[in-house]
Design a protein around this motif. Structure first.
Motif, PDB file in Angstrom:
ATOM      1  N   LEU A  90       0.826  -1.204   0.000  1.00 24.43           N
ATOM      2  CA  LEU A  90       0.000   0.000   0.000  1.00 24.43           C
ATOM      3  C   LEU A  90       0.862   1.258   0.000  1.00 24.43           C
ATOM      4  O   LEU A  90       0.534   2.253  -0.671  1.00 24.43           O
ATOM      5  CB  LEU A  90      -0.919   0.021   1.232  1.00 24.43           C
ATOM      6  N   LEU A  91       1.960   1.222   0.747  1.00 22.64           N
ATOM      7  CA  LEU A  91       2.871   2.371   0.791  1.00 22.64           C
ATOM      8  C   LEU A  91       3.421   2.676  -0.596  1.00 22.64           C
ATOM      9  O   LEU A  91       3.401   3.826  -1.062  1.00 22.64           O
ATOM     10  CB  LEU A  91       4.017   2.105   1.774  1.00 22.64           C
ATOM     11  N   TYR A  92       3.922   1.633  -1.257  1.00 21.39           N
ATOM     12  CA  TYR A  92       4.475   1.839  -2.593  1.00 21.39           C
ATOM     13  C   TYR A  92       3.405   2.323  -3.561  1.00 21.39           C
ATOM     14  O   TYR A  92       3.641   3.199  -4.416  1.00 21.39           O
ATOM     15  CB  TYR A  92       5.099   0.537  -3.122  1.00 21.39           C
ATOM     16  N   THR A  93       2.197   1.740  -3.448  1.00 21.05           N
ATOM     17  CA  THR A  93       1.100   2.156  -4.330  1.00 21.05           C
ATOM     18  C   THR A  93       0.744   3.624  -4.105  1.00 21.05           C
ATOM     19  O   THR A  93       0.579   4.405  -5.063  1.00 21.05           O
ATOM     20  CB  THR A  93      -0.136   1.278  -4.070  1.00 21.05           C
ATOM     21  N   ALA A  94       0.640   4.001  -2.824  1.00 21.13           N
ATOM     22  CA  ALA A  94       0.289   5.376  -2.482  1.00 21.13           C
ATOM     23  C   ALA A  94       1.347   6.354  -2.983  1.00 21.13           C
ATOM     24  O   ALA A  94       1.024   7.440  -3.513  1.00 21.13           O
ATOM     25  CB  ALA A  94       0.111   5.513  -0.972  1.00 21.13           C
ATOM     26  N   ILE A  95       2.625   5.990  -2.855  1.00 24.71           N
ATOM     27  CA  ILE A  95       3.709   6.880  -3.287  1.00 24.71           C
ATOM     28  C   ILE A  95       3.713   7.012  -4.811  1.00 24.71           C
ATOM     29  O   ILE A  95       3.907   8.104  -5.361  1.00 24.71           O
ATOM     30  CB  ILE A  95       5.068   6.362  -2.776  1.00 24.71           C
ATOM     31  N   LEU A  96       3.495   5.874  -5.494  1.00 30.37           N
ATOM     32  CA  LEU A  96       3.500   5.908  -6.960  1.00 30.37           C
ATOM     33  C   LEU A  96       2.347   6.773  -7.483  1.00 30.37           C
ATOM     34  O   LEU A  96       2.535   7.631  -8.370  1.00 30.37           O
ATOM     35  CB  LEU A  96       3.384   4.483  -7.507  1.00 30.37           C
ATOM     36  N   VAL A  97       1.148   6.557  -6.923  1.00 29.57           N
ATOM     37  CA  VAL A  97      -0.026   7.306  -7.397  1.00 29.57           C
ATOM     38  C   VAL A  97       0.094   8.781  -7.038  1.00 29.57           C
ATOM     39  O   VAL A  97      -0.100   9.674  -7.888  1.00 29.57           O
ATOM     40  CB  VAL A  97      -1.320   6.707  -6.800  1.00 29.57           C
ATOM     41  N   SER A  98       0.415   9.070  -5.761  1.00 26.98           N
ATOM     42  CA  SER A  98       0.511  10.475  -5.340  1.00 26.98           C
ATOM     43  C   SER A  98       1.701  11.169  -6.001  1.00 26.98           C
ATOM     44  O   SER A  98       1.626  12.353  -6.372  1.00 26.98           O
ATOM     45  CB  SER A  98       0.630  10.572  -3.820  1.00 26.98           C
ATOM     46  N   GLY A  99       2.806  10.419  -6.228  1.00 32.76           N
ATOM     47  CA  GLY A  99       3.971  10.991  -6.906  1.00 32.76           C
ATOM     48  C   GLY A  99       3.636  11.383  -8.324  1.00 32.76           C
ATOM     49  O   GLY A  99       4.028  12.474  -8.802  1.00 32.76           O
ATOM     50  N   ALA A 114       2.472  15.578 -12.180  1.00 40.37           N
ATOM     51  CA  ALA A 114       1.567  16.118 -13.202  1.00 40.37           C
ATOM     52  C   ALA A 114       1.205  17.573 -12.939  1.00 40.37           C
ATOM     53  O   ALA A 114       1.090  18.370 -13.886  1.00 40.37           O
ATOM     54  CB  ALA A 114       0.295  15.265 -13.264  1.00 40.37           C
ATOM     55  N   ASN A 115       1.052  17.947 -11.662  1.00 40.12           N
ATOM     56  CA  ASN A 115       0.702  19.346 -11.385  1.00 40.12           C
ATOM     57  C   ASN A 115       1.930  20.231 -11.172  1.00 40.12           C
ATOM     58  O   ASN A 115       1.800  21.395 -10.794  1.00 40.12           O
ATOM     59  CB  ASN A 115      -0.266  19.453 -10.201  1.00 40.12           C
ATOM     60  N   GLY A 116       3.124  19.632 -11.359  1.00 39.44           N
ATOM     61  CA  GLY A 116       4.342  20.432 -11.351  1.00 39.44           C
ATOM     62  C   GLY A 116       4.935  20.724  -9.993  1.00 39.44           C
ATOM     63  O   GLY A 116       5.895  21.493  -9.875  1.00 39.44           O
ATOM     64  N   SER A 117       4.418  20.107  -8.933  1.00 39.37           N
ATOM     65  CA  SER A 117       4.954  20.373  -7.586  1.00 39.37           C
ATOM     66  C   SER A 117       6.050  19.395  -7.184  1.00 39.37           C
ATOM     67  O   SER A 117       6.614  19.497  -6.091  1.00 39.37           O
ATOM     68  CB  SER A 117       3.817  20.310  -6.552  1.00 39.37           C
ATOM     69  N   LEU A 118       6.378  18.415  -8.078  1.00 37.76           N
ATOM     70  CA  LEU A 118       7.431  17.439  -7.764  1.00 37.76           C
ATOM     71  C   LEU A 118       8.197  17.102  -9.033  1.00 37.76           C
ATOM     72  O   LEU A 118       7.592  16.876 -10.088  1.00 37.76           O
ATOM     73  CB  LEU A 118       6.808  16.161  -7.171  1.00 37.76           C
ATOM     74  N   GLN A 119       9.542  17.053  -8.916  1.00 44.70           N
ATOM     75  CA  GLN A 119      10.360  16.685 -10.064  1.00 44.70           C
ATOM     76  C   GLN A 119      10.549  15.163 -10.088  1.00 44.70           C
ATOM     77  O   GLN A 119      10.512  14.502  -9.058  1.00 44.70           O
ATOM     78  CB  GLN A 119      11.725  17.362  -9.999  1.00 44.70           C
ATOM     79  N   VAL A 120      10.797  14.649 -11.326  1.00 45.87           N
ATOM     80  CA  VAL A 120      11.005  13.207 -11.488  1.00 45.87           C
ATOM     81  C   VAL A 120      12.201  12.742 -10.672  1.00 45.87           C
ATOM     82  O   VAL A 120      12.175  11.681 -10.033  1.00 45.87           O
ATOM     83  CB  VAL A 120      11.201  12.856 -12.977  1.00 45.87           C
ATOM     84  N   THR A 121      13.306  13.535 -10.660  1.00 48.55           N
ATOM     85  CA  THR A 121      14.504  13.157  -9.887  1.00 48.55           C
ATOM     86  C   THR A 121      14.206  13.112  -8.394  1.00 48.55           C
ATOM     87  O   THR A 121      14.742  12.271  -7.664  1.00 48.55           O
ATOM     88  CB  THR A 121      15.645  14.144 -10.148  1.00 48.55           C
ATOM     89  N   ASP A 122      13.322  14.024  -7.944  1.00 49.36           N
ATOM     90  CA  ASP A 122      12.955  14.023  -6.523  1.00 49.36           C
ATOM     91  C   ASP A 122      12.174  12.751  -6.161  1.00 49.36           C
ATOM     92  O   ASP A 122      12.336  12.194  -5.071  1.00 49.36           O
ATOM     93  CB  ASP A 122      12.102  15.241  -6.190  1.00 49.36           C
TER      94      ASP A 122
END
Length: 584
Positions: A255-264, A269-277
């Protein structure tokens, strides 16, 4: 908390090892946390097309990481090696303490408990203590550092994703606590069931000659199968609980990995997180989950260790019923004057074995106890060395209440020869020397000669070094008995108890041993418990006992002349039952 505090006490002798282990664990945790942070720094400040001298920087980074992981290697070696050694030493200390406590416990404890179960507590129950003692503080410390450190760094990278992670982790912890309660009960049941297996094995192997003489191997197999299958059922239950515990936690990790993947993906998508981050965040998720995984696996070890230590504590907290008084004095210059003064005794709340018994034995005299089994003869003897304490009245030696003197000095003054002789594993010399461990070879030989066993020993190929076998199986009953008499000769006590010492022997062995016993009894206060009345004709006084107490007393001739109980027992042995029936 009481169990926890006692467990902590065993760390005290190894404080330096313990703190060094925690320090190394801290270093390992910091190094593990440093790599994702270093990667984050490199991806945001170094790994760009505009950075000049990147190879120079990378070379220094590589050297720094090499040094860092060399330090980690040293720390990990210390944790794995000396951390385990510390745990093994603590386990050894606990086992020694438990064995020492067994030595202090009174006969009544052994009357109530099975040898196999006691051995299980001494060996099996402490088996997991070493791992718990080492990995317990270390795993908790490392996991705490890694979880808190990675959680703070995850907050720094993205607060929203970390709060989602936190909610799932809380659910995971609640689930673990619930399952942990079930595991505690099932692992305690495991301990009890394996103790049953050990008890069954000990009982069957100790009586293997009886088993084979009755051709009851199949019966013993069936008995062992029962306890073995009970243990198997308990283990299966524990694995079912463990299975749901591990699988449930694995589900929450998913669930943790799923939540991080979906929320990431959403935040990218909305530009508040970079792929490298997100990549660095994923590395920290691994560091965050690893200690949780360690704690999950550690839970099984914790419950096994806890249940074993709890059973250990049950024994250690058992108070010996017979101990020295606070102001007990040593018994010196013993003459051997013994007095039983209004003595009563009972093993439990049921009817007493002895009631208001009064016996006076002058120093150097021999008194014999005869009567049917269950009349209290052996019990009366057992009160003298305080194997049991009187329920009422007092036992005096040289006018001193034996409860007022130290147990060691009391028992040093008393020598006991029993019908059931115990031979310790080892050679003949060591078994004789048990009466005086510091004895010289000349003293041992002198004791053997007095016991009429020296010539036999010298006829053996290895002489005094000859191996006696388990419980003396390589020796006859008479030979074992004479070795036990040699022990007492070596001890040289002023008071002697002969508890049916010849009743299980053939006539020839009895003649040898009777001569040894007469020599041993000379100038000693002697109490003889005998079924063979021929062995006590020369006693200064004979007491006839049954379940009602002392019924008759006097010399052999006077008791025969009286025509009472003693005369009846004498006729049963020497004139035959048929004649006795005709007389009646």
């Amino acid at each position: 908390m009481s169990i926890f505090k006692t467990f902590i006490q065993y760390y005290k002798p190894y404080q330096r090892l313990f703190y060094c282990d925690l320090f190394c664990a801290f270093v390992v945790s910091v190094i593990d946390l440093a790599f994702p942070q270093l990667l984050y720094f490199l991806t945001h400040g170094i790994f760009t097309p505009t950075t000049s001298g990147i190879w120079h920087i990378i070379s220094w980074v590589g050297i720094g990481m090499l040094v860092m992981y060399s330090i980690r290697y040293v720390c990990q070696y210390y944790i794995t090696t000396w951390g385990h050694i510390m745990g093994a030493r603590m386990e050894s200390d606990m086992r020694q303490d438990l064995f020492n406590h067994y030595q202090r416990l009174s006969f009544s404890y052994y009357d109530r408990n099975n040898t196999g179960e006691m051995m299980s507590k001494l060996v099996s129950d402490l088996f997991d203590i070493s791992e718990l003692a080492h990995h317990g503080p270390e795993n908790i410390f490392i996991s705490t550092v890694k979880i808190l450190g990675s959680f703070l760094l995850l907050l720094f990278l993205n607060v929203q994703m970390t709060l989602i992670l936190f909610v799932i982790t809380v659910c995971m912890v609640a689930f673990s606590i619930h399952k942990n309660r079930k595991m505690k009960a099932v692992f305690m049941d495991n301990r009890k069931k394996i103790a049953g297996v050990n008890s069954s094995v000990q009982d069957s192997l100790s009586g293997i000659r009886v088993v084979k003489s009755f051709a009851n191997e199949e019966l013993e197999r069936a008995k062992f199968s029962g306890s073995n299958l009970q243990f198997l059922d308990s283990k299966e239950n524990s694995y079912k609980v463990m299975g749901s515990f591990v699988a449930g936690n694995a589900f929450f990790q998913g669930l943790l990995y799923t939540a991080i993947l979906v929320s990431g993906g959403f935040f990218i998508a909305n530009g508040s997180l970079q792929v490298t981050d997100l990549a660095v965040y994923a590395l920290y998720i691994g560091i965050f989950l690893n200690p949780i995984d360690v704690l999950i696996n550690f839970t099984e070890q914790l419950q096994k260790g806890y249940s074993g230590f709890k059973r250990f504590m049950e024994v250690v907290k058992t108070t010996p019923e017979i101990v020295d008084k606070e102001n007990a004095v040593s018994l010196h210059d013993v003459t051997g004057h013994i007095e039983y003064k209004d003595v009563s005794f009972h093993y439990d709340e049921n009817a007493g074995i002895l009631q208001n018994v009064n016996v006076l034995i002058p120093a150097g005299k021999t008194i014999a106890l005869v009567g049917p089994s269950g009349g209290g003869k052996t019990t009366l003897c057992s009160l003298l060395p305080r194997f049991y304490d009187v329920s009422a009245g007092a036992v005096l030696i040289d006018g001193k209440d034996i409860r007022d003197v130290t147990l060691k000095s009391l028992r040093d003054a008393i020598g006991i020869v029993q019908q059931d002789v115990y031979m310790f594993a080892g050679n003949i010399r060591d078994n004789i020397a048990y009466g005086k461990p510091e004895a010289t070879q000349a003293e041992i030989i002198a004791a053997a000669k007095n016991a009429n066993i020296h010539d036999f020993i010298m006829s053996l190929e290895d002489g005094y070094e000859s191996y006696v076998g388990e419980r003396g199986t390589r020796l006859s009953g008479g030979q074992k008995q004479r070795i036990s008499i040699a022990r007492v000769f070596l001890k040289n006590p002023k008071i002697l108890i002969l508890d049916e010492a010849t009743s299980a022997l053939d006539n020839e062995s009895e003649r040898y041993i009777q001569a040894s016993l007469e020599r041993l009894s000379k100038d000693r206060t002697t109490i003889v418990v005998a079924h063979r009345l021929s062995t006590i004709r020369n006693a200064d006084e004979i007491l006839v006992m049954n379940h009602k107490g002392i019924q008759e007393s006097g010399s052999h001739d006077s008791l025969l002349a009286r025509g009472g109980l003693y005369a009846k027992y004498y006729k049963m042995q020497f004139e035959g039952l048929d004649e006795l029936k005709e007389d009646s």
